[in-house]
Motif scaffolding. Structure first.
Motif, PDB file in Angstrom:
ATOM      1  N   LEU A  73       0.835  -1.207   0.000  1.00  9.67           N
ATOM      2  CA  LEU A  73       0.000   0.000   0.000  1.00  9.67           C
ATOM      3  C   LEU A  73       0.869   1.255   0.000  1.00  9.67           C
ATOM      4  CD1 LEU A  73      -2.678  -1.091   2.608  1.00  9.67           C
ATOM      5  CD2 LEU A  73      -3.165  -0.506   0.213  1.00  9.67           C
ATOM      6  N   VAL A  74       1.875   1.282   0.876  1.00 13.39           N
ATOM      7  CA  VAL A  74       2.723   2.474   0.979  1.00 13.39           C
ATOM      8  C   VAL A  74       3.538   2.656  -0.301  1.00 13.39           C
ATOM      9  CG1 VAL A  74       4.607   3.571   2.246  1.00 13.39           C
ATOM     10  CG2 VAL A  74       2.775   2.402   3.497  1.00 13.39           C
ATOM     11  N   ARG A  75       4.066   1.559  -0.854  1.00 13.26           N
ATOM     12  CA  ARG A  75       4.837   1.669  -2.104  1.00 13.26           C
ATOM     13  C   ARG A  75       3.973   2.211  -3.234  1.00 13.26           C
ATOM     14  NH1 ARG A  75       8.188  -3.720  -1.132  1.00 13.26           N
ATOM     15  NH2 ARG A  75      10.041  -2.772  -0.215  1.00 13.26           N
ATOM     16  N   GLU A  76       2.729   1.762  -3.300  1.00 14.27           N
ATOM     17  CA  GLU A  76       1.818   2.270  -4.331  1.00 14.27           C
ATOM     18  C   GLU A  76       1.511   3.742  -4.102  1.00 14.27           C
ATOM     19  OE1 GLU A  76      -0.466   2.700  -7.636  1.00 14.27           O
ATOM     20  OE2 GLU A  76       0.869   1.012  -7.170  1.00 14.27           O
ATOM     21  N   ALA A  77       1.349   4.141  -2.841  1.00 11.43           N
ATOM     22  CA  ALA A  77       1.107   5.553  -2.547  1.00 11.43           C
ATOM     23  C   ALA A  77       2.288   6.408  -2.984  1.00 11.43           C
ATOM     24  CB  ALA A  77       0.843   5.744  -1.053  1.00 11.43           C
ATOM     25  N   VAL A  78       3.509   5.919  -2.753  1.00 13.13           N
ATOM     26  CA  VAL A  78       4.708   6.647  -3.172  1.00 13.13           C
ATOM     27  C   VAL A  78       4.742   6.759  -4.696  1.00 13.13           C
ATOM     28  CG1 VAL A  78       7.237   6.568  -3.250  1.00 13.13           C
ATOM     29  CG2 VAL A  78       6.027   6.119  -1.095  1.00 13.13           C
ATOM     30  N   ALA A  79       4.379   5.684  -5.391  1.00 11.92           N
ATOM     31  CA  ALA A  79       4.318   5.726  -6.863  1.00 11.92           C
ATOM     32  C   ALA A  79       3.282   6.743  -7.333  1.00 11.92           C
ATOM     33  CB  ALA A  79       3.996   4.335  -7.418  1.00 11.92           C
ATOM     34  N   GLN A  80       2.137   6.792  -6.660  1.00 11.64           N
ATOM     35  CA  GLN A  80       1.104   7.773  -7.000  1.00 11.64           C
ATOM     36  C   GLN A  80       1.597   9.193  -6.734  1.00 11.64           C
ATOM     37  OE1 GLN A  80      -2.035   7.289  -8.374  1.00 11.64           O
ATOM     38  NE2 GLN A  80      -1.298   5.208  -8.722  1.00 11.64           N
ATOM     39  N   ALA A  81       2.316   9.380  -5.635  1.00  9.54           N
ATOM     40  CA  ALA A  81       2.851  10.707  -5.300  1.00  9.54           C
ATOM     41  C   ALA A  81       3.821  11.181  -6.383  1.00  9.54           C
ATOM     42  CB  ALA A  81       3.540  10.664  -3.938  1.00  9.54           C
ATOM     43  N   LEU A  82       4.675  10.275  -6.827  1.00  7.45           N
ATOM     44  CA  LEU A  82       5.606  10.611  -7.917  1.00  7.45           C
ATOM     45  C   LEU A  82       4.841  10.988  -9.175  1.00  7.45           C
ATOM     46  CD1 LEU A  82       8.400   7.916  -7.523  1.00  7.45           C
ATOM     47  CD2 LEU A  82       8.798  10.376  -7.765  1.00  7.45           C
ATOM     48  N   ALA A  83       3.819  10.199  -9.507  1.00  9.51           N
ATOM     49  CA  ALA A  83       3.030  10.445 -10.723  1.00  9.51           C
ATOM     50  C   ALA A  83       2.288  11.779 -10.644  1.00  9.51           C
ATOM     51  CB  ALA A  83       2.039   9.297 -10.944  1.00  9.51           C
ATOM     52  N   CYS A  84       1.929  12.195  -9.431  1.00  8.98           N
ATOM     53  CA  CYS A  84       1.220  13.467  -9.239  1.00  8.98           C
ATOM     54  C   CYS A  84       2.172  14.657  -9.178  1.00  8.98           C
ATOM     55  CB  CYS A  84       0.398  13.425  -7.950  1.00  8.98           C
ATOM     56  SG  CYS A  84      -0.999  12.295  -8.005  1.00  8.98           S
ATOM     57  N   GLY A  85       3.472  14.405  -9.172  1.00  7.30           N
ATOM     58  CA  GLY A  85       4.443  15.486  -9.154  1.00  7.30           C
ATOM     59  C   GLY A  85       4.798  16.012  -7.774  1.00  7.30           C
ATOM     60  N   TYR A  86       4.424  15.290  -6.736  1.00  8.46           N
ATOM     61  CA  TYR A  86       4.816  15.709  -5.388  1.00  8.46           C
ATOM     62  C   TYR A  86       6.319  15.526  -5.207  1.00  8.46           C
ATOM     63  CZ  TYR A  86      -0.128  15.729  -4.113  1.00  8.46           C
ATOM     64  OH  TYR A  86      -1.479  15.998  -4.043  1.00  8.46           O
ATOM     65  N   THR A  87       6.906  16.298  -4.290  1.00  7.84           N
ATOM     66  CA  THR A  87       8.341  16.187  -4.030  1.00  7.84           C
ATOM     67  C   THR A  87       8.661  15.516  -2.699  1.00  7.84           C
ATOM     68  OG1 THR A  87       8.320  18.423  -3.111  1.00  7.84           O
ATOM     69  CG2 THR A  87       8.927  18.194  -5.444  1.00  7.84           C
ATOM     70  N   THR A  88       7.691  15.497  -1.775  1.00  7.36           N
ATOM     71  CA  THR A  88       7.919  14.888  -0.470  1.00  7.36           C
ATOM     72  C   THR A  88       6.648  14.195   0.003  1.00  7.36           C
ATOM     73  OG1 THR A  88       9.370  16.747   0.076  1.00  7.36           O
ATOM     74  CG2 THR A  88       8.766  15.297   1.885  1.00  7.36           C
ATOM     75  N   VAL A  89       6.810  12.974   0.532  1.00  6.91           N
ATOM     76  CA  VAL A  89       5.700  12.256   1.164  1.00  6.91           C
ATOM     77  C   VAL A  89       5.927  12.280   2.677  1.00  6.91           C
ATOM     78  CG1 VAL A  89       4.398  10.102   1.315  1.00  6.91           C
ATOM     79  CG2 VAL A  89       5.552  10.700  -0.827  1.00  6.91           C
ATOM     80  N   TRP A  90       4.902  12.711   3.403  1.00  8.72           N
ATOM     81  CA  TRP A  90       4.954  12.751   4.863  1.00  8.72           C
ATOM     82  C   TRP A  90       3.969  11.749   5.440  1.00  8.72           C
ATOM     83  CZ3 TRP A  90       8.063  16.154   7.656  1.00  8.72           C
ATOM     84  CH2 TRP A  90       8.680  17.184   6.909  1.00  8.72           C
ATOM     85  N   LEU A  91       4.179  11.369   6.685  1.00  5.35           N
ATOM     86  CA  LEU A  91       3.154  10.650   7.427  1.00  5.35           C
ATOM     87  C   LEU A  91       3.357  10.894   8.912  1.00  5.35           C
ATOM     88  CD1 LEU A  91       4.832   7.917   8.409  1.00  5.35           C
ATOM     89  CD2 LEU A  91       4.216   7.148   6.137  1.00  5.35           C
ATOM     90  N   HIS A  92       2.293  10.677   9.667  1.00  3.81           N
ATOM     91  CA  HIS A  92       2.310  10.824  11.118  1.00  3.81           C
ATOM     92  C   HIS A  92       2.139   9.403  11.645  1.00  3.81           C
ATOM     93  CE1 HIS A  92       0.659  13.087  14.864  1.00  3.81           C
ATOM     94  NE2 HIS A  92       1.958  13.264  14.785  1.00  3.81           N
TER      95      HIS A  92
END
Length: 158
Positions: free
Chosen positions: A96-115
């Motif tokens: 799930l997290v790896r897919e979220a990171v792939a989606q973040a890259l595809a959306c053009g985000y530069t940093t993924v955060w989590l709490h």
């Protein structure tokens, strides 16, 4: 078998609703929060990454997370990572997290955060996230008001 669990973004209304229920049972009910407390402001614009099994009309949501935009500087945040207790230990959370990171890259985000719950720090470190002191966290992020120790973690995307 592990491979009968699919992990992918979904906009399917029934699956999204089922994920809300799963999140409530796993993340909120054990701490005495009321139903509805699992819904986040702005959630309807998030990317929902879901783990499902079964097919056709019998798809069952067994895990998921939300990926939400935070501010205007390229930050996004993973929220509400949940996996059905019967399926833990099968790397579904990692997928799930790896897919979220792939989606973040595809959306053009530069940093993924989590709490992250403090008990899950090593899980996220295996995925490349690092703990960030609270005073170095952008104010656009959302903390969780739950009675459990949490830390902010981030993954720069290159």
């Amino acid at each position: 078998a592990m491979d009968d669990v699919r992990v992918a973004p979904s906009k399917d209304a029934a699956l999204v609703k089922a994920f809300q229920g799963l999140r409530y049972e796993i993340l909120k009910r054990p701490h005495g929060f009321p139903p509805g407390s699992e819904v986040l402001p702005g959630e309807e614009t998030s990317v929902r990454v879901l783990a499902t099994r079964g097919s056709g009309g019998a798809e069952e949501v067994v895990g998921g997370l939300l990926l939400m935009r935070r501010g205007d500087a390229g930050d996004c945040q993973i929220h509400a990572v949940a996996v059905h207790e019967e399926l833990r230990g099968r790397h579904i959370g990692m997928r799930l997290v790896r897919e979220a990171v792939a989606q973040a890259l595809a959306c053009g985000y530069t940093t993924v955060w989590l709490h992250a719950r403090a008990t899950y720090i090593s899980f996220y470190e295996q995925l490349g996230f690092r703990v960030i002191p609270d005073d170095q966290v952008p104010p656009c992020l959302c903390g969780l008001c739950v009675p459990i120790p949490h830390v902010y973690m981030k993954l720069p995307l290159h």
